[in-house]
Motif scaffolding. Structure first.
Motif, short mmCIF file in Angstrom:
data_model
loop_
_atom_site.label_atom_id
_atom_site.label_comp_id
_atom_site.label_asym_id
_atom_site.label_seq_id
_atom_site.Cartn_x
_atom_site.Cartn_y
_atom_site.Cartn_z
N ALA A 49 -42.96 -102.83 -45.85
CA ALA A 49 -43.98 -102.67 -44.82
C ALA A 49 -45.38 -103.01 -45.33
CB ALA A 49 -43.95 -101.25 -44.28
N GLY A 50 -45.51 -103.34 -46.61
CA GLY A 50 -46.82 -103.68 -47.16
C GLY A 50 -47.72 -102.48 -47.41
N LEU A 51 -47.15 -101.31 -47.59
CA LEU A 51 -47.95 -100.11 -47.77
C LEU A 51 -48.28 -99.79 -49.23
CD1 LEU A 51 -46.23 -97.76 -45.17
CD2 LEU A 51 -48.32 -99.10 -44.90
N VAL A 52 -47.56 -100.36 -50.16
CA VAL A 52 -47.80 -100.06 -51.57
C VAL A 52 -48.95 -100.92 -52.07
CG1 VAL A 52 -46.79 -100.12 -53.89
CG2 VAL A 52 -45.40 -99.38 -51.95
N ARG A 53 -49.87 -100.29 -52.76
CA ARG A 53 -51.02 -100.96 -53.33
C ARG A 53 -51.02 -100.76 -54.83
NH1 ARG A 53 -50.87 -103.16 -49.10
NH2 ARG A 53 -52.47 -103.23 -47.51
N PRO A 54 -51.64 -101.67 -55.59
CA PRO A 54 -51.64 -101.54 -57.05
C PRO A 54 -52.21 -100.22 -57.55
CG PRO A 54 -52.46 -103.70 -56.40
CD PRO A 54 -52.31 -102.89 -55.14
N ALA A 62 -56.30 -91.70 -61.81
CA ALA A 62 -55.84 -93.09 -61.79
C ALA A 62 -54.33 -93.13 -61.97
CB ALA A 62 -56.51 -93.88 -62.91
N ASP A 63 -53.69 -93.86 -61.10
CA ASP A 63 -52.23 -94.03 -61.24
C ASP A 63 -51.96 -95.20 -62.14
OD1 ASP A 63 -51.75 -91.89 -59.64
OD2 ASP A 63 -51.23 -93.05 -57.87
#
Length: 138
Positions: A21-26, A137-138
């Protein structure tokens, strides 16, 4: 479709839906987001199954002032089958039971498809600007 609380065995399928769905971001580690959600209102972390597979997911929360829906995703081959609407109805039901007066959610400004989806469900733009600050920070 059956909606139920998330189980740890759902982790990989949930992340796959989010990525699709394009929900994951760096800057957001989805595994850490799941771990964090499981420490706060895990019963409001919802998944839906149909045909023996995960087809939808939503992270729901209530902070005593507003309810929030994050990470709502429906499998691409299951869109148009009302699964997103049913997930939102369940989120609204659960939040209403908790005494939540209003739901907030954030949509990327350029995502016209998702904006239309929520508008169809009766959501309106609040004309508020969202701000954020990363503390870890992840």
């Amino acid at each position: 479709m059956k909606i139920r609380p998330f189980a740890p065995s759902d982790t990989d399928a949930v992340i796959t839906l989010w990525r699709e769905a394009g929900l994951v971001r760096p800057w957001n580690d989805p595994r850490k987001d799941i771990e964090r959600k499981l420490t706060t209102q895990p019963e409001l972390f919802l998944v839906a199954e149909a045909d023996e597979r995960l087809v939808a997911v939503a992270m729901v929360g209530y902070d005593g002032h507003r309810g929030w829906v994050n990470y709502l995703a429906v499998a691409s081959d299951s869109r148009g089958l009302s699964y997103g609407r049913l997930m939102m109805q369940e989120a609204e039901r659960l939040l209403t039971e908790l005494g939540c007066p209003k739901i907030n959610l954030q949509i990327r400004a350029d995502n016209a498809t998702v904006r239309a989806f929520y508008e169809h469900l009766g959501y309106t733009e609040d004309h508020a600007i969202g701000y954020g600050k990363r503390l870890i920070a992840d």
